[in-house]
Design a protein around this motif. Sequence first.
Motif, PDB file in Angstrom:
ATOM      1  N   HIS A 596       0.855  -1.186   0.000  1.00 40.52           N
ATOM      2  CA  HIS A 596       0.000   0.000   0.000  1.00 40.52           C
ATOM      3  C   HIS A 596       0.885   1.228   0.000  1.00 40.52           C
ATOM      4  O   HIS A 596       2.096   1.137   0.259  1.00 40.52           O
ATOM      5  CB  HIS A 596      -0.959  -0.011   1.192  1.00 40.52           C
ATOM      6  CG  HIS A 596      -0.290  -0.019   2.534  1.00 40.52           C
ATOM      7  ND1 HIS A 596       0.397   1.061   3.045  1.00 40.52           N
ATOM      8  CD2 HIS A 596      -0.209  -0.986   3.495  1.00 40.52           C
ATOM      9  CE1 HIS A 596       0.861   0.779   4.238  1.00 40.52           C
ATOM     10  NE2 HIS A 596       0.524  -0.465   4.542  1.00 40.52           N
ATOM     11  N   PRO A 597       0.351   2.404  -0.285  1.00 43.66           N
ATOM     12  CA  PRO A 597       1.169   3.619  -0.288  1.00 43.66           C
ATOM     13  C   PRO A 597       1.843   3.836   1.065  1.00 43.66           C
ATOM     14  O   PRO A 597       1.398   3.323   2.097  1.00 43.66           O
ATOM     15  CB  PRO A 597       0.157   4.728  -0.585  1.00 43.66           C
ATOM     16  CG  PRO A 597      -0.927   4.040  -1.352  1.00 43.66           C
ATOM     17  CD  PRO A 597      -1.023   2.673  -0.748  1.00 43.66           C
ATOM     18  N   THR A 598       2.917   4.596   1.059  1.00 41.81           N
ATOM     19  CA  THR A 598       3.659   4.875   2.290  1.00 41.81           C
ATOM     20  C   THR A 598       2.775   5.620   3.281  1.00 41.81           C
ATOM     21  O   THR A 598       1.761   6.226   2.905  1.00 41.81           O
ATOM     22  CB  THR A 598       4.906   5.711   1.987  1.00 41.81           C
ATOM     23  OG1 THR A 598       4.508   6.898   1.272  1.00 41.81           O
ATOM     24  CG2 THR A 598       5.880   4.915   1.133  1.00 41.81           C
ATOM     25  N   ALA A 599       3.175   5.584   4.551  1.00 39.37           N
ATOM     26  CA  ALA A 599       2.355   6.143   5.625  1.00 39.37           C
ATOM     27  C   ALA A 599       1.994   7.604   5.372  1.00 39.37           C
ATOM     28  O   ALA A 599       0.882   8.046   5.687  1.00 39.37           O
ATOM     29  CB  ALA A 599       3.080   5.998   6.958  1.00 39.37           C
ATOM     30  N   ASP A 600       2.910   8.369   4.786  1.00 36.94           N
ATOM     31  CA  ASP A 600       2.642   9.786   4.570  1.00 36.94           C
ATOM     32  C   ASP A 600       1.626  10.021   3.456  1.00 36.94           C
ATOM     33  O   ASP A 600       1.100  11.131   3.316  1.00 36.94           O
ATOM     34  CB  ASP A 600       3.935  10.539   4.244  1.00 36.94           C
ATOM     35  CG  ASP A 600       4.615  10.005   2.987  1.00 36.94           C
ATOM     36  OD1 ASP A 600       4.713   8.777   2.841  1.00 36.94           O
ATOM     37  OD2 ASP A 600       5.044  10.828   2.158  1.00 36.94           O
ATOM     38  N   LYS A 601       1.344   8.983   2.673  1.00 37.88           N
ATOM     39  CA  LYS A 601       0.379   9.126   1.591  1.00 37.88           C
ATOM     40  C   LYS A 601      -0.950   8.434   1.869  1.00 37.88           C
ATOM     41  O   LYS A 601      -1.906   8.615   1.124  1.00 37.88           O
ATOM     42  CB  LYS A 601       0.962   8.575   0.281  1.00 37.88           C
ATOM     43  CG  LYS A 601       2.026   9.471  -0.333  1.00 37.88           C
ATOM     44  CD  LYS A 601       2.217   9.145  -1.801  1.00 37.88           C
ATOM     45  CE  LYS A 601       3.082  10.199  -2.476  1.00 37.88           C
ATOM     46  NZ  LYS A 601       3.203   9.967  -3.930  1.00 37.88           N
ATOM     47  N   MET A 602      -1.003   7.631   2.923  1.00 39.39           N
ATOM     48  CA  MET A 602      -2.254   6.952   3.239  1.00 39.39           C
ATOM     49  C   MET A 602      -3.327   7.979   3.586  1.00 39.39           C
ATOM     50  O   MET A 602      -3.081   8.928   4.341  1.00 39.39           O
ATOM     51  CB  MET A 602      -2.066   5.980   4.404  1.00 39.39           C
ATOM     52  CG  MET A 602      -1.303   4.726   4.032  1.00 39.39           C
ATOM     53  SD  MET A 602      -2.255   3.596   2.962  1.00 39.39           S
ATOM     54  CE  MET A 602      -3.382   2.885   4.157  1.00 39.39           C
ATOM     55  N   PRO A 603      -4.543   7.825   3.061  1.00 40.89           N
ATOM     56  CA  PRO A 603      -5.597   8.803   3.336  1.00 40.89           C
ATOM     57  C   PRO A 603      -6.111   8.673   4.767  1.00 40.89           C
ATOM     58  O   PRO A 603      -6.058   7.585   5.349  1.00 40.89           O
ATOM     59  CB  PRO A 603      -6.680   8.435   2.321  1.00 40.89           C
ATOM     60  CG  PRO A 603      -6.506   6.964   2.122  1.00 40.89           C
ATOM     61  CD  PRO A 603      -5.017   6.734   2.199  1.00 40.89           C
ATOM     62  N   PRO A 604      -6.627   9.749   5.342  1.00 40.80           N
ATOM     63  CA  PRO A 604      -7.043   9.690   6.742  1.00 40.80           C
ATOM     64  C   PRO A 604      -8.350   8.952   6.980  1.00 40.80           C
ATOM     65  O   PRO A 604      -8.593   8.480   8.096  1.00 40.80           O
ATOM     66  CB  PRO A 604      -7.192  11.169   7.130  1.00 40.80           C
ATOM     67  CG  PRO A 604      -7.456  11.871   5.847  1.00 40.80           C
ATOM     68  CD  PRO A 604      -6.701  11.113   4.797  1.00 40.80           C
ATOM     69  N   TYR A 605      -9.203   8.812   5.953  1.00 43.72           N
ATOM     70  CA  TYR A 605     -10.561   8.342   6.205  1.00 43.72           C
ATOM     71  C   TYR A 605     -10.869   6.977   5.609  1.00 43.72           C
ATOM     72  O   TYR A 605     -12.041   6.629   5.442  1.00 43.72           O
ATOM     73  CB  TYR A 605     -11.571   9.374   5.686  1.00 43.72           C
ATOM     74  CG  TYR A 605     -11.325  10.748   6.242  1.00 43.72           C
ATOM     75  CD1 TYR A 605     -11.272  10.966   7.611  1.00 43.72           C
ATOM     76  CD2 TYR A 605     -11.123  11.832   5.395  1.00 43.72           C
ATOM     77  CE1 TYR A 605     -11.029  12.227   8.127  1.00 43.72           C
ATOM     78  CE2 TYR A 605     -10.885  13.100   5.906  1.00 43.72           C
ATOM     79  CZ  TYR A 605     -10.843  13.295   7.268  1.00 43.72           C
ATOM     80  OH  TYR A 605     -10.595  14.548   7.778  1.00 43.72           O
ATOM     81  N   GLY A 606      -9.847   6.193   5.295  1.00 42.11           N
ATOM     82  CA  GLY A 606     -10.117   4.859   4.782  1.00 42.11           C
ATOM     83  C   GLY A 606      -8.864   4.013   4.748  1.00 42.11           C
ATOM     84  O   GLY A 606      -7.772   4.503   4.436  1.00 42.11           O
ATOM     85  N   LEU A 607      -9.006   2.734   5.072  1.00 43.18           N
ATOM     86  CA  LEU A 607      -7.876   1.807   5.031  1.00 43.18           C
ATOM     87  C   LEU A 607      -7.562   1.396   3.598  1.00 43.18           C
ATOM     88  O   LEU A 607      -6.400   1.249   3.220  1.00 43.18           O
ATOM     89  CB  LEU A 607      -8.183   0.583   5.893  1.00 43.18           C
ATOM     90  CG  LEU A 607      -7.133  -0.511   5.967  1.00 43.18           C
ATOM     91  CD1 LEU A 607      -5.799   0.041   6.460  1.00 43.18           C
ATOM     92  CD2 LEU A 607      -7.614  -1.644   6.868  1.00 43.18           C
ATOM     93  N   GLY A 608      -8.580   1.161   2.786  1.00 45.12           N
ATOM     94  CA  GLY A 608      -8.402   0.990   1.354  1.00 45.12           C
ATOM     95  C   GLY A 608      -7.827  -0.322   0.870  1.00 45.12           C
ATOM     96  O   GLY A 608      -7.367  -0.409  -0.267  1.00 45.12           O
ATOM     97  N   TYR A 609      -7.863  -1.381   1.697  1.00 45.96           N
ATOM     98  CA  TYR A 609      -7.217  -2.628   1.264  1.00 45.96           C
ATOM     99  C   TYR A 609      -7.925  -3.280   0.085  1.00 45.96           C
ATOM    100  O   TYR A 609      -7.321  -4.035  -0.674  1.00 45.96           O
ATOM    101  CB  TYR A 609      -7.113  -3.615   2.437  1.00 45.96           C
ATOM    102  CG  TYR A 609      -8.431  -4.077   3.008  1.00 45.96           C
ATOM    103  CD1 TYR A 609      -9.022  -5.255   2.588  1.00 45.96           C
ATOM    104  CD2 TYR A 609      -9.080  -3.333   3.982  1.00 45.96           C
ATOM    105  CE1 TYR A 609     -10.225  -5.678   3.118  1.00 45.96           C
ATOM    106  CE2 TYR A 609     -10.273  -3.751   4.521  1.00 45.96           C
ATOM    107  CZ  TYR A 609     -10.849  -4.918   4.087  1.00 45.96           C
ATOM    108  OH  TYR A 609     -12.049  -5.327   4.613  1.00 45.96           O
ATOM    109  N   LEU A 610      -9.205  -2.984  -0.125  1.00 44.05           N
ATOM    110  CA  LEU A 610      -9.908  -3.485  -1.305  1.00 44.05           C
ATOM    111  C   LEU A 610      -9.905  -2.477  -2.445  1.00 44.05           C
ATOM    112  O   LEU A 610     -10.330  -2.787  -3.553  1.00 44.05           O
ATOM    113  CB  LEU A 610     -11.365  -3.820  -0.950  1.00 44.05           C
ATOM    114  CG  LEU A 610     -11.577  -5.000  -0.011  1.00 44.05           C
ATOM    115  CD1 LEU A 610     -13.047  -5.126   0.353  1.00 44.05           C
ATOM    116  CD2 LEU A 610     -11.071  -6.288  -0.633  1.00 44.05           C
TER     117      LEU A 610
END
Length: 630
Positions: A596-610
């Motif tokens: 998944h994208p790096t921690a600094d790029k992960m969005p705040p409102y969803g985990l997004g694994y699917l």
Amino acid sequence: MQGAALALLAGLGIAALAFVSPAPAQEAEEAITVSHGYSYFGNLDYPADYENLDYVNPDAPKGGEIAIGATGTFDSLNPYSRKGRSGVLTSIQYDSLLSSLDDSVGQYYCVVCESLEYPESRDWVIFHMRPEAKFFDGSPVTAEDVVFSHKLFITQGLPSYAQAVGEMVTGAEALDEHTVKFTFNPELSKRSRIETVGNTPIFQKSWFEADPENRRLDEPRMEVAPGSGPYELDSFEVNRRIVYKRRDDYWGKDLPINRGRNNYDTIRVEYFSDQTTSFEAFKAGEYTLKVESDPKQWSTGYRFPKVESGAVVLEEVPDGSPPNPTGFVFNLARPQLADKRVRQAIALAYNFEWTNDSLLFGLYSPRSSFVEGTPVEAMGLPEGAEKAFLEGLGDVVPEDLMTTEPYQMHVSDAERLNDRGNLRRASGLLTEAGWEVGDDGIRRNADGETLKVNMLIPSNIQSSVEGMQDTFVQNLRQIGVDASFEKIDPSQYTLRRRERDYDMLYSTQYGAFLSTGGGLTQMYGSKESEFSLFNPAGLASPLVDAILEASFEAQSQEETDVALTALDRALRYEFFIVPTGYIADYWVAYYDMYRHPTADKMPPYGLGYLDFWWVDPEAEAQLKASGALR
């Protein structure tokens, strides 16, 4: 795919994207906004020419499979039925005109539409659709399909949605093959108009009309309506598995909003009878990613060889969304629970601190607010703009709301399950409310009726939640409450939950909020309270209604925030849920082939694994070569 659709948040970004065009002659008074997206205050973080979302890897490889687990059963592949239990992820097959994102709130961007236009009054909206949008069978997605889908939800959808949207939308018409117009009731709030119709799934009109008797939205069925989304059903075995395959010919795969997303070739859902069986299957590699919610499992269960070897990765990912107001919900229609003093007494018998230490491994955080830890959490006495807002509502606001601080979850002795001080306070409240203890130790009212409280749980619920119910009941019995909890199979549980056949229920149905809109009325409004599945307490409060109505008229983000702070205060005042705390992060266990994208790029409102995770093919090959993965 992530996040609660009803828990809408509002951003404060600056929009340099919508432009204003001259209005037609008959509407010369109003300027018309034309844009590639919509937000109530006009702010859109992404410009019209954006290339991809900020939180995705636009070069993520396509391929591989993700397999997830589910417990219980399913008897329908129709995700919108009022009856039965639908299969997991069945809704991913359907596109909509607009879509929300995981890095913003209250912002919606075109998917099936390529642009939309609307006046300042929001009395109507016109969507200009992409002519390249296609259903699974290759037929075009048309304005007639959009109109039909809207009407289908009004006539056959969930009653709470049908009632609210049916009143809000006064007209839906296809102006031509790829242009659709919605007209709204000018007497109702401007809020939630455009995003509601824009987020409605689009069905194929001809498919439903070919067999209207058997192809209904409100009935369970195993036949799947064709969609236009990135995945379609590949195969299924009832109560065993469902497999979805990515469409190589998906019409929208190259849209900027989809770049770097929908990366798996297949998504597989494996069904198991209970949590224990499911976890053993994960360890064996029968499915490959698990979002853990059981603190006991997270603390003690992940000590098997594949974790020690690194074949299975454990990760805690920050969750930027406000925690859902999960807890034990009172059925307010039950006569014995009508007195708030009774509900407060029952709550005092719940020992969060002991439960957290003894059953939840100290991993939960306490929660009192419906928007815990956010800028709109109510604190202290009302003052400033919030005080003025509440005073402006008139007599509907109780005097003690203005003179007492908002409800805070009581603190209990972590060393003793039966905190004697809290149980004494609870007993006093019950006696004050007219429930006296008899010779048998059971409380009765003046009519001789026992204070009976039955809690309902499904048999596939995690063991820690069952333990919470069990110990809660133990404490309630100590203060004379005729308390019990009933464990039933998931299908019975679903039926009784829908029919509100319970006294109390451990529920995750209520949602947090950082923006206002029609979704809040389905959870907290009186009009839909008798039948809304999103309001399991049946809350019907003139105070809450007045705050909701006023919030819809807010003219700025600041005014909206004031109203939402007052809403949090009022919901806590009504006291219809016993908070059980929350987990601050996502707990994820997965076979070490997902990226998944790096921690600094992960969005705040969803985990997004699917949504935007992907498979590393080399890592997958190594797992298979080592025997860690089949």
